[in-house]
Design a protein around this motif. Structure first.
Motif, mmCIF file in Angstrom:
data_model
loop_
_atom_site.group_PDB
_atom_site.id
_atom_site.type_symbol
_atom_site.label_atom_id
_atom_site.label_comp_id
_atom_site.label_asym_id
_atom_site.label_seq_id
_atom_site.Cartn_x
_atom_site.Cartn_y
_atom_site.Cartn_z
ATOM 1 N N GLY A 8 -3.857 -14.545 -8.970
ATOM 2 C CA GLY A 8 -3.815 -13.232 -9.600
ATOM 3 C C GLY A 8 -5.045 -12.372 -9.319
ATOM 4 N N PRO A 9 -6.228 -12.860 -9.665
ATOM 5 C CA PRO A 9 -7.427 -12.055 -9.428
ATOM 6 C C PRO A 9 -7.657 -11.758 -7.949
ATOM 7 C CG PRO A 9 -7.891 -13.814 -10.986
ATOM 8 C CD PRO A 9 -6.527 -14.079 -10.449
ATOM 9 N N LEU A 10 -7.210 -12.654 -7.086
ATOM 10 C CA LEU A 10 -7.371 -12.380 -5.656
ATOM 11 C C LEU A 10 -6.457 -11.239 -5.235
ATOM 12 C CD1 LEU A 10 -7.754 -15.935 -4.113
ATOM 13 C CD2 LEU A 10 -9.494 -14.217 -4.557
ATOM 14 N N ALA A 11 -5.325 -11.130 -5.909
ATOM 15 C CA ALA A 11 -4.451 -9.989 -5.637
ATOM 16 C C ALA A 11 -5.138 -8.696 -6.059
ATOM 17 C CB ALA A 11 -3.119 -10.170 -6.363
ATOM 18 N N GLU A 12 -5.901 -8.774 -7.155
ATOM 19 C CA GLU A 12 -6.678 -7.602 -7.568
ATOM 20 C C GLU A 12 -7.707 -7.234 -6.508
ATOM 21 O OE1 GLU A 12 -8.553 -7.991 -11.365
ATOM 22 O OE2 GLU A 12 -6.844 -9.109 -12.181
ATOM 23 N N LEU A 13 -8.351 -8.265 -5.984
ATOM 24 C CA LEU A 13 -9.321 -8.030 -4.925
ATOM 25 C C LEU A 13 -8.638 -7.370 -3.731
ATOM 26 C CD1 LEU A 13 -12.151 -8.473 -3.729
ATOM 27 C CD2 LEU A 13 -11.385 -10.724 -2.972
ATOM 28 N N ASP A 14 -7.471 -7.869 -3.414
ATOM 29 C CA ASP A 14 -6.696 -7.293 -2.322
ATOM 30 C C ASP A 14 -6.414 -5.820 -2.590
ATOM 31 O OD1 ASP A 14 -5.319 -7.995 0.201
ATOM 32 O OD2 ASP A 14 -3.562 -7.270 -0.881
ATOM 33 N N ALA A 15 -6.091 -5.524 -3.824
ATOM 34 C CA ALA A 15 -5.818 -4.125 -4.190
ATOM 35 C C ALA A 15 -7.082 -3.277 -4.070
ATOM 36 C CB ALA A 15 -5.265 -4.062 -5.616
ATOM 37 N N TRP A 16 -8.218 -3.854 -4.458
ATOM 38 C CA TRP A 16 -9.482 -3.136 -4.330
ATOM 39 C C TRP A 16 -9.758 -2.814 -2.865
ATOM 40 C CZ3 TRP A 16 -14.004 -4.420 -1.698
ATOM 41 C CH2 TRP A 16 -15.093 -3.584 -1.964
ATOM 42 N N LEU A 17 -9.400 -3.743 -2.027
ATOM 43 C CA LEU A 17 -9.675 -3.611 -0.604
ATOM 44 C C LEU A 17 -8.772 -2.585 0.066
ATOM 45 C CD1 LEU A 17 -11.676 -5.060 1.214
ATOM 46 C CD2 LEU A 17 -9.927 -6.790 1.661
ATOM 47 N N ALA A 18 -7.620 -2.398 -0.500
ATOM 48 C CA ALA A 18 -6.585 -1.578 0.148
ATOM 49 C C ALA A 18 -7.085 -0.216 0.635
ATOM 50 C CB ALA A 18 -5.389 -1.422 -0.790
ATOM 51 N N PRO A 19 -7.788 0.559 -0.207
ATOM 52 C CA PRO A 19 -8.195 1.888 0.242
ATOM 53 C C PRO A 19 -9.144 1.868 1.438
ATOM 54 C CG PRO A 19 -8.503 1.650 -2.120
ATOM 55 C CD PRO A 19 -8.190 0.300 -1.598
ATOM 56 N N TYR A 20 -9.723 0.712 1.717
ATOM 57 C CA TYR A 20 -10.680 0.621 2.820
ATOM 58 C C TYR A 20 -9.998 0.243 4.128
ATOM 59 C CZ TYR A 20 -14.168 0.735 -0.872
ATOM 60 O OH TYR A 20 -14.927 1.108 -1.952
ATOM 61 N N ARG A 21 -8.763 -0.214 4.020
ATOM 62 C CA ARG A 21 -8.083 -0.714 5.220
ATOM 63 C C ARG A 21 -7.974 0.339 6.293
ATOM 64 N NH1 ARG A 21 -4.903 -4.021 1.968
ATOM 65 N NH2 ARG A 21 -5.957 -6.033 1.927
ATOM 66 N N GLU A 22 -7.611 1.531 5.894
ATOM 67 C CA GLU A 22 -7.446 2.579 6.899
ATOM 68 C C GLU A 22 -8.742 2.829 7.655
ATOM 69 O OE1 GLU A 22 -7.538 6.702 5.338
ATOM 70 O OE2 GLU A 22 -7.012 5.753 3.432
ATOM 71 N N PHE A 23 -9.875 2.473 7.018
ATOM 72 C CA PHE A 23 -11.145 2.747 7.661
ATOM 73 C C PHE A 23 -11.376 1.862 8.868
ATOM 74 C CE2 PHE A 23 -11.803 5.130 3.906
ATOM 75 C CZ PHE A 23 -12.684 6.108 4.266
ATOM 76 N N TRP A 24 -11.045 0.608 8.750
ATOM 77 C CA TRP A 24 -11.283 -0.194 9.931
ATOM 78 C C TRP A 24 -10.144 -0.064 10.933
ATOM 79 C CZ3 TRP A 24 -10.975 -3.367 5.409
ATOM 80 C CH2 TRP A 24 -9.902 -4.241 5.359
ATOM 81 N N ALA A 25 -9.028 0.476 10.485
ATOM 82 C CA ALA A 25 -7.980 0.804 11.439
ATOM 83 C C ALA A 25 -8.435 1.970 12.321
ATOM 84 C CB ALA A 25 -6.707 1.174 10.684
#
Lengths: 100, 100
Positions: free
Chosen positions: A69-86
DNA sequence: AAAGCATATTCCTGTCAATGCATATTATTG
DNA sequence: CAATAATATGCATTGACAGGAATATGCTTT
């Protein structure tokens, strides 16, 4: 303990990795990690408080399981940054264009 | 500083979030965060050492940009856990089956 | 009930990191 | 070159956390 703090410790990350194999007794973790039992026990407590693991009691043993569960939260936190390394190579291109 | 330690601090996470808007001067970050300037400067140093931000010097200003590279590492670390929260509801179902 | 195994908790100590305050550095403007 | 603006660095204090050693708790077996 908060999720970000919980995964900041390398021993705890090792524990989480081991638990990917499935439910594991505390003693097995102690043996595998080759660390003092109280040390492991304390890290397990931290992971419990962060919600990253759950206990199932089996007689004298405590069987630990991964709670993602908490790792899914971490994943969600990370989401907005994904486009940056793309778009990173694009940005590099832009930078080179600007700086010469 | 290591990536996991770098993002463990809430102020630094705030800074990273602000930098998603684009290159930002240190002073702007200070104003936005409403924190003492040395405090912000030190967090920026930590983020620099973690490779999470880059500086571009513009006269007396330091313009900070997000460098998502280390966050991609975090994403890679997270990858093996993804299947776990995908199968979480299944596991819950199994658990209920077993425990009654 | 006693003994033994599995695990957790407590206490202590050292270390690292966050903060506040003061000051240094570097660049600009007059 | 003096003054000022933007940012960084140094120092001292505090608090959080990791590790070790000893001990406590709880279950099981005899």
């Amino acid at each position: 303990m908060e999720i970000f703090t919980a995964i900041a410790d390398p021993v705890r990350r090792d524990i989480l990795a081991l638990l990917r194999r499935g439910e594991t007794a505390a003693g097995t973790l102690v043996d595998t990690l080759a660390l003092p039992q109280p040390n492991v026990s304390k890290h397990l407590k931290a992971l419990r408080e962060a919600g990253l693991v759950t206990i199932r009691i089996d007689g004298p043993r405590r069987l630990y399981s991964l709670d993602p569960g908490p790792l899914a939260e971490l994943d969600a936190w990370l989401a907005p940054y994904r486009e940056f390394w793309a778009s990173r190579l694009d940005a590099l291109g832009d930078h080179l264009d600007r700086t010469d």
